[in-house]
Design an enzyme around this catalytic site. Structure first.
Site, PDB file in Angstrom:
ATOM      1  N   SER A  98       0.890  -1.173   0.000  1.00 55.21           N
ATOM      2  CA  SER A  98       0.000   0.000   0.000  1.00 55.21           C
ATOM      3  C   SER A  98       0.923   1.215   0.000  1.00 55.21           C
ATOM      4  O   SER A  98       1.306   1.724   1.053  1.00 55.21           O
ATOM      5  CB  SER A  98      -0.884   0.034   1.244  1.00 55.21           C
ATOM      6  N   LYS A 173      -6.424   2.861  -2.702  1.00 63.51           N
ATOM      7  CA  LYS A 173      -6.189   2.089  -1.472  1.00 63.51           C
ATOM      8  C   LYS A 173      -6.039   3.024  -0.269  1.00 63.51           C
ATOM      9  O   LYS A 173      -6.552   2.743   0.822  1.00 63.51           O
ATOM     10  CB  LYS A 173      -4.932   1.230  -1.654  1.00 63.51           C
ATOM     11  N   LYS A 242       0.193   5.364   8.118  1.00 66.28           N
ATOM     12  CA  LYS A 242       0.846   5.706   6.847  1.00 66.28           C
ATOM     13  C   LYS A 242      -0.186   5.874   5.730  1.00 66.28           C
ATOM     14  O   LYS A 242      -0.118   6.808   4.936  1.00 66.28           O
ATOM     15  CB  LYS A 242       1.875   4.596   6.553  1.00 66.28           C
TER      16      LYS A 242
HETATM   17  P1  NDP Z   1       4.549  -6.394   7.963  1.00 71.69           P
HETATM   18  O1  NDP Z   1       5.086  -5.320   8.797  1.00 71.69           O
HETATM   19  O2  NDP Z   1       3.923  -7.581   8.594  1.00 71.69           O
HETATM   20  O3  NDP Z   1       5.705  -6.958   6.976  1.00 71.69           O
HETATM   21  C1  NDP Z   1       6.535  -6.083   6.277  1.00 71.69           C
HETATM   22  C2  NDP Z   1       7.419  -6.848   5.328  1.00 71.69           C
HETATM   23  O4  NDP Z   1       8.327  -5.922   4.708  1.00 71.69           O
HETATM   24  C3  NDP Z   1       8.295  -7.910   6.015  1.00 71.69           C
HETATM   25  O5  NDP Z   1       8.517  -8.938   5.090  1.00 71.69           O
HETATM   26  C4  NDP Z   1       9.566  -7.123   6.287  1.00 71.69           C
HETATM   27  O6  NDP Z   1      10.706  -7.939   6.398  1.00 71.69           O
HETATM   28  C5  NDP Z   1       9.669  -6.312   5.019  1.00 71.69           C
HETATM   29  N1  NDP Z   1      10.497  -5.110   5.198  1.00 71.69           N
HETATM   30  C6  NDP Z   1      10.340  -4.140   6.123  1.00 71.69           C
HETATM   31  N2  NDP Z   1      11.279  -3.194   5.951  1.00 71.69           N
HETATM   32  C7  NDP Z   1      12.043  -3.582   4.905  1.00 71.69           C
HETATM   33  C8  NDP Z   1      13.174  -3.045   4.262  1.00 71.69           C
HETATM   34  N3  NDP Z   1      13.692  -1.874   4.642  1.00 71.69           N
HETATM   35  N4  NDP Z   1      13.707  -3.719   3.228  1.00 71.69           N
HETATM   36  C9  NDP Z   1      13.187  -4.888   2.828  1.00 71.69           C
HETATM   37  N5  NDP Z   1      12.117  -5.472   3.405  1.00 71.69           N
HETATM   38  C10 NDP Z   1      11.548  -4.819   4.429  1.00 71.69           C
HETATM   39  O7  NDP Z   1       3.540  -5.688   6.938  1.00 71.69           O
HETATM   40  P2  NDP Z   1       2.282  -6.319   6.182  1.00 71.69           P
HETATM   41  O8  NDP Z   1       2.653  -7.577   5.519  1.00 71.69           O
HETATM   42  O9  NDP Z   1       1.100  -6.282   7.068  1.00 71.69           O
HETATM   43  O10 NDP Z   1       2.035  -5.171   5.083  1.00 71.69           O
HETATM   44  C11 NDP Z   1       2.748  -5.077   3.863  1.00 71.69           C
HETATM   45  C12 NDP Z   1       2.020  -4.055   2.996  1.00 71.69           C
HETATM   46  O11 NDP Z   1       0.686  -4.518   2.752  1.00 71.69           O
HETATM   47  C13 NDP Z   1       1.899  -2.681   3.680  1.00 71.69           C
HETATM   48  O12 NDP Z   1       2.002  -1.664   2.714  1.00 71.69           O
HETATM   49  C14 NDP Z   1       0.482  -2.730   4.265  1.00 71.69           C
HETATM   50  O13 NDP Z   1      -0.046  -1.422   4.443  1.00 71.69           O
HETATM   51  C15 NDP Z   1      -0.252  -3.548   3.221  1.00 71.69           C
HETATM   52  N6  NDP Z   1      -1.459  -4.244   3.679  1.00 71.69           N
HETATM   53  C16 NDP Z   1      -1.473  -5.009   4.834  1.00 71.69           C
HETATM   54  C17 NDP Z   1      -2.639  -5.640   5.236  1.00 71.69           C
HETATM   55  C18 NDP Z   1      -2.722  -6.498   6.472  1.00 71.69           C
HETATM   56  O14 NDP Z   1      -3.830  -6.938   6.822  1.00 71.69           O
HETATM   57  N7  NDP Z   1      -1.627  -6.798   7.174  1.00 71.69           N
HETATM   58  C19 NDP Z   1      -3.887  -5.497   4.454  1.00 71.69           C
HETATM   59  C20 NDP Z   1      -3.739  -4.760   3.224  1.00 71.69           C
HETATM   60  C21 NDP Z   1      -2.584  -4.130   2.883  1.00 71.69           C
HETATM   61  P3  NDP Z   1      11.180  -8.546   7.833  1.00 71.69           P
HETATM   62  O15 NDP Z   1      10.561  -9.903   7.913  1.00 71.69           O
HETATM   63  O16 NDP Z   1      12.650  -8.561   7.720  1.00 71.69           O
HETATM   64  O17 NDP Z   1      10.675  -7.599   8.899  1.00 71.69           O
END
Ligand code: NDP
Length: 298
Positions: A98, A173, A242
């Protein structure tokens, strides 16, 4: 049509169940910043593990990213191990983060110079929807890129909509989630008031949910997660904060006043500062409860 694998980068709360939907479809290569998570996923789903974003991109025709914000997506493009070092001409980057429209347009322009297509494809439907493959996916892309993206996205979503050019998916979104945030805050405040006025939260919701004030928050989220005291952590409050910021910026950019969204953004940022980066989005209601001196549970 080639049969090279799809690469998925970012196995977080929503990324992991989305990637799992693709595991059975064709070859899947995964990368995650914290390697242990990727190892665990690869083992559970029979996916290949990539050592770097570059290696993941080099193995695939379509690369999917699902990271917290567009900032992290832009950051993994560069450097010797970055995506750009691995992506080949004719590849497609599908960003399910997102994210924000302006950064995505910048990323798309950089990729276009190298003959690589880009679409923003953020999702709605939560971790349950991701597991079930029933997400709503909002795609910003040109027609050709959308047509190419659609079959793959349909493994993860039951509603895949082309909503405009690059950036349009992210814009829609962000507004969706701003509306969700307004609802969460409004339902929390309203119920806290009713409980203090002597109407139990469960009674209030039973009536609201057959009346005109009902919403997804009142019908599903609060009954399942707040009244039960379950408070599962599925979507970080920091990420919703965010999203509201992106929506507010969008309104400002196009010259639309958004006092309600601005105020909701302020309240969420306060909640985020108080509850921390790992709090769940619905815990914004916890703050309303504690300030009002009531509990909705029951
Ligand atoms: P999480 O915080 O659970 O996961 C984030 C992911 O990004 C992890 O794999 C993390 O890796 C990785 N990450 C974080 N920082 C970095 C970096 N600097 N470089 C590389 N990888 C990185 O987030 P979500 O999965 O919940 O959300 C992901 C996206 O989806 C967001 O934009 C969110 O707004 C959107 N979203 C989420 C929903 C939900 O229900 N959770 C629903 C709809 C949209 P690591 O494992 O190392 O921390």
């Amino acid at each position: 049509m080639s049969h090279r694998p799809t690469a998925f980068l970012g196995l977080g709360a929503i990324g992991a169940p989305m990637a799992a939907r693709l595991a059975g479809v064709g070859g899947l290569v995964v990368w995650n910043r914290t390697r242990a998570r990727a190892e665990q996923f690869a083992k559970a789903h029979g996916a290949r593990l990539a050592a770097t974003p570059r290696d993941a991109a080099a193995a695939a025709d379509v690369v999917i990213t699902c990271l917290p914000t567009s900032r992290e997506v832009e950051a993994i493009l560069d450097g010797p191990d970055g995506l750009l070092a691995g992506l080949t001409r004719g590849a497609l980057l599908l960003d399910c983060t997102s994210g924000d429209p302006a950064t995505s347009r910048r990323i798309a322009a950089r990729l276009a110079e190298r003959g690589i297509a880009f679409a923003d494809a953020p999702v709605s439907g939560g971790t349950n929807g991701a597991e079930a493959g029933t997400l709503t996916i909002m795609v910003g892309a040109d027609d050709e890129t959308f047509a190419r993206s659609r079959p793959l996205l349909e493994h993860m979503g039951s509603r895949v909509e082309h909503v405009g050019p690059v950036g349009a998916g992210h814009a829609l979104k962000a507004v969706n989630n701003a509306l969700l945030a307004v609802n969460i805050l409004a339902v929390g405040e309203g119920l806290a008031g009713l409980v203090k006025a002597g109407v139990p939260a469960r009674t209030a919701l039973a009536v609201l949910n057959v009346s005109s004030g009902r919403s997804f928050v009142s019908e599903t989220l609060v009954p399942e997660r707040v009244l039960t005291g379950a408070w599962p952590r599925t979507f970080r409050l920091a990420l919703l904060d965010k999203d509201v910021r992106i929506a507010c910026d969008l309104l400002r950019e196009v010259g639309v006043d958004g006092p309600l969204l601005d105020r909701s953004g302020e309240l969420l940022s306060e909640a985020r500062a108080t509850l921390g980066e790992s709090a769940d989005y619905l815990e914004a209601i916890r703050l309303i409860e504690s300030r009002a001196g009531v509990e909705l549970r029951g």
